[in-house]
Design a protein around this motif. Structure first.
Motif, PDB file in Angstrom:
ATOM      1  N   ARG A 295       0.832  -1.217   0.000  1.00  9.94           N
ATOM      2  CA  ARG A 295       0.000   0.000   0.000  1.00  9.94           C
ATOM      3  C   ARG A 295       0.860   1.257   0.000  1.00  9.94           C
ATOM      4  N   MET A 296       1.957   1.196   0.811  1.00  8.56           N
ATOM      5  CA  MET A 296       2.779   2.402   0.911  1.00  8.56           C
ATOM      6  C   MET A 296       3.530   2.688  -0.395  1.00  8.56           C
ATOM      7  N   LEU A 297       3.726   1.628  -1.206  1.00  7.23           N
ATOM      8  CA  LEU A 297       4.434   1.848  -2.475  1.00  7.23           C
ATOM      9  C   LEU A 297       3.641   2.736  -3.434  1.00  7.23           C
ATOM     10  N   ARG A 298       2.350   2.903  -3.151  1.00  2.00           N
ATOM     11  CA  ARG A 298       1.563   3.799  -4.013  1.00  2.00           C
ATOM     12  C   ARG A 298       1.844   5.263  -3.699  1.00  2.00           C
ATOM     13  N   PHE A 299       2.582   5.511  -2.594  1.00  2.00           N
ATOM     14  CA  PHE A 299       3.037   6.875  -2.271  1.00  2.00           C
ATOM     15  C   PHE A 299       4.547   7.042  -2.437  1.00  2.00           C
ATOM     16  N   ALA A 300       5.292   6.040  -1.968  1.00  2.00           N
ATOM     17  CA  ALA A 300       6.756   6.193  -1.897  1.00  2.00           C
ATOM     18  C   ALA A 300       7.286   6.540  -3.285  1.00  2.00           C
ATOM     19  N   ASP A 301       8.229   7.467  -3.340  1.00  2.00           N
ATOM     20  CA  ASP A 301       8.784   7.967  -4.608  1.00  2.00           C
ATOM     21  C   ASP A 301       7.707   8.551  -5.520  1.00  2.00           C
ATOM     22  N   GLY A 302       6.688   9.138  -4.946  1.00  2.00           N
ATOM     23  CA  GLY A 302       5.666   9.832  -5.742  1.00  2.00           C
ATOM     24  C   GLY A 302       4.397   9.036  -5.868  1.00  2.00           C
ATOM     25  N   PRO A 303       3.240   9.688  -5.596  1.00  2.00           N
ATOM     26  CA  PRO A 303       1.965   8.968  -5.674  1.00  2.00           C
ATOM     27  C   PRO A 303       1.576   8.608  -7.112  1.00  2.00           C
ATOM     28  N   ASP A 304       0.740   7.570  -7.225  1.00  2.00           N
ATOM     29  CA  ASP A 304       0.301   7.081  -8.544  1.00  2.00           C
ATOM     30  C   ASP A 304      -0.146   8.217  -9.463  1.00  2.00           C
ATOM     31  N   GLU A 305      -0.914   9.161  -8.889  1.00  2.00           N
ATOM     32  CA  GLU A 305      -1.560  10.168  -9.728  1.00  2.00           C
ATOM     33  C   GLU A 305      -0.553  11.025 -10.485  1.00  2.00           C
ATOM     34  N   VAL A 306       0.609  11.266  -9.861  1.00  2.00           N
ATOM     35  CA  VAL A 306       1.632  12.080 -10.529  1.00  2.00           C
ATOM     36  C   VAL A 306       2.164  11.325 -11.750  1.00  2.00           C
ATOM     37  N   HIS A 307       2.350  10.019 -11.591  1.00  2.00           N
ATOM     38  CA  HIS A 307       2.852   9.216 -12.720  1.00  2.00           C
ATOM     39  C   HIS A 307       1.792   9.099 -13.811  1.00  2.00           C
TER      40      HIS A 307
END
Ligand SMILES: Cc1cc2nc3c(=O)[nH]c(=O)nc-3n(C[C@H](O)[C@H](O)[C@H](O)COP(=O)(O)OP(=O)(O)OC[C@H]3O[C@@H](n4cnc5c(N)ncnc54)[C@H](O)[C@@H]3O)c2cc1C
Length: 404
Positions: A375-387
């Motif tokens: 779950r935290m990987l969807r934030f770490a190094d930038g949230p999904d939405e930015v990508h």
């Protein structure tokens, strides 16, 4: 695209698999018992040092570093499958000195550190003697936009004075974590992408306070994720990493290979969860049938397998592009895998928890520990939405001429 494993990676892969199954997996109960006995969730248990010594002796050390003078000298295509193997075990990345955030910090130091910084900070990290953290995210600004970072790194004579409020600084609660790489504004008048710098701050410098650790969905372990205050912290100018105003560029440079690592570990976690799901489905009987014979369970198994294969192929493509044309040429793929690998791991672990029944939520099985990781990987190094935004912009640019 040539993704054929080389002889060396086949050998490393066999060695790593054996190390994980014969040494790391059996050590996980010892690890937990030693941490519990210490009464400190961030305690560094002796069994980890035993695992590290063995990994190093087997040549399973610093596998992520492409520079052969510093690490294993593998390409991204060669390292990615090994990284996936380590993702199956929560202890394997640290045991092989391939765990975040040290990997990203070692990559930064390998590229940008001065000879003195290499000796003081990179060398002990490469030897697994210390750990480090990376302090960029701040509580009061949307930190997915790096230009928002507001902490100050003020030049003052032959020093920098740091006033910063950071949080989610992973690893800082470990007594072995000796320094942070801190990002802040060094020249507020400069262009937003040239305003920031990064400095190395030893954590025992006066003015550094660890305010608290932030649990992730109730879990607080292994070095923690910390809220840190830096109040009038003074470090010598030699602690600047790269040049003044290069903080944004360094933050970008840190992310390319790190995303491949996160994604391959996430795929490894998904493989592990799917294996557990299948074993459980073959064992449990409900309403006169093995769970494995229920159509809905078979659909979850099949979809999980398809999704894992898709994510792995795309991640390997990103690794191959990074090896052949560099990070810039792999930008779309790096964003895409960052989104799909984290989602995949979350989805497959969630299905596995469901198949396990209530046991899936307990600590008797590793699924409940894996779920917050995914779950935290969807934030770490930038949230999904930015990508997703970056991918959509690239796609829509192709059709700009249709705009009315
Ligand atoms: C377990 C964990 C460990 C971490 N470790 C570290 C670490 O070691 N060092 C460190 O510096 N940071 C770390 N982080 C922080 C992480 O990198 C940030 O949480 C992340 O960059 C997002 O920043 P933010 O939390 O300020 O969210 P914000 O920037 O406030 O974003 C909130 C939400 O806004 C939405 N959003 C943002 N931009 C867009 C957009 N362009 N389009 C549409 N929606 C958008 C998204 O839904 C996003 O989730 C960690 C986080 C976690 C959870």
């Amino acid at each position: 695209m040539d993704l054929t494993p080389t002889t060396r990676t086949q050998e490393l892969s066999r060695e790593l698999s054996d190390f994980i199954t014969s040494r790391v997996d059996p050590a996980s109960a010892v690890y937990r018992a030693q941490v519990d006995a210490s009464g400190d969730p961030h305690f560094h248990p002796p069994v980890m040092e035993e695992l590290k010594a063995e990994a190093r002796a087997r040549g399973l050390w610093n596998l992520f570093l492409p520079d052969p003078d510093l690490g294993a000298g593998l390409t991204n295509v060669e390292y990615a499958p090994l990284c996936e193997l380590t993702g199956r075990s929560p202890l394997a990345p640290e045991a092989t000195n391939c765990s975040a955030p040290d990997t990203g910090n070692m990559e930064l130091l390998a590229q940008f550190a001065s000879p003195l910084q290499r000796e003081q900070y990179l060398r002990p990290l490469l030897d697994g003697e210390i750990r480090s953290c990376f302090a960029m995210t701040e509580p009061w600004v949307a930190s997915s936009d790096a230009t928002n970072i507001a902490s100050r790194i003020t030049p003052d004579g032959d020093s920098y004075v740091i006033d910063a409020h950071k949080w989610w600084t992973t690893g800082a609660a470990s007594e072995r974590c000796t320094f942070a790489i801190v990002m802040g504004v060094s020249d507020p008048a400069a262009d937003p992408h040239r305003r920031h710098s990064m400095v190395i701050v030893p954590l025992d410098t006066p003015g550094v306070t660890n305010v608290r650790t932030l649990p992730v969905l109730g879990h607080d372990a292994g070095g923690g994720h910390c809220e840190l205050l830096f109040e009038r912290v003074r470090v010598p100018k030699e602690n600047l990493l790269g040049g003044e105003g290069e903080g944004f560029a360094l933050a970008q440079a840190r992310l390319g290979p790190g995303r491949i690592h996160h994604c391959m570990r996430a795929i490894g976690m998904a493989e592990h969860a799917l294996a557990l799901l299948c074993m459980r489905a073959q064992q449990r009987v409900a309403f006169g049938k093995h769970l494995a014979d229920q159509g809905v369970i078979q659909t979850w198994v099949a979809e999980s397998r398809i999704e894992i294969e898709q994510a792995r192929l795309l991640t390997m493509k990103a690794a191959w592009l990074m090896d052949t044309v560099g990070v810039r040429g792999a930008r779309f793929e790096i964003s895409a895998i960052k989104v799909i690998a984290a989602r995949l791991a979350g989805t497959v672990i969630d299905r596995a928890i469901q198949v396990f029944g209530a046991a899936g939520l307990s600590d008797d099985w590793p699924l409940a520990e894996m779920y917050p990781q995914a779950r935290m990987l969807r934030f770490a190094d930038g949230p999904d939405e930015v990508h997703l935004q970056q991918i959509a912009r690239r796609e829509l640019r192709l059709y700009e001429s249709f705009r009315v």
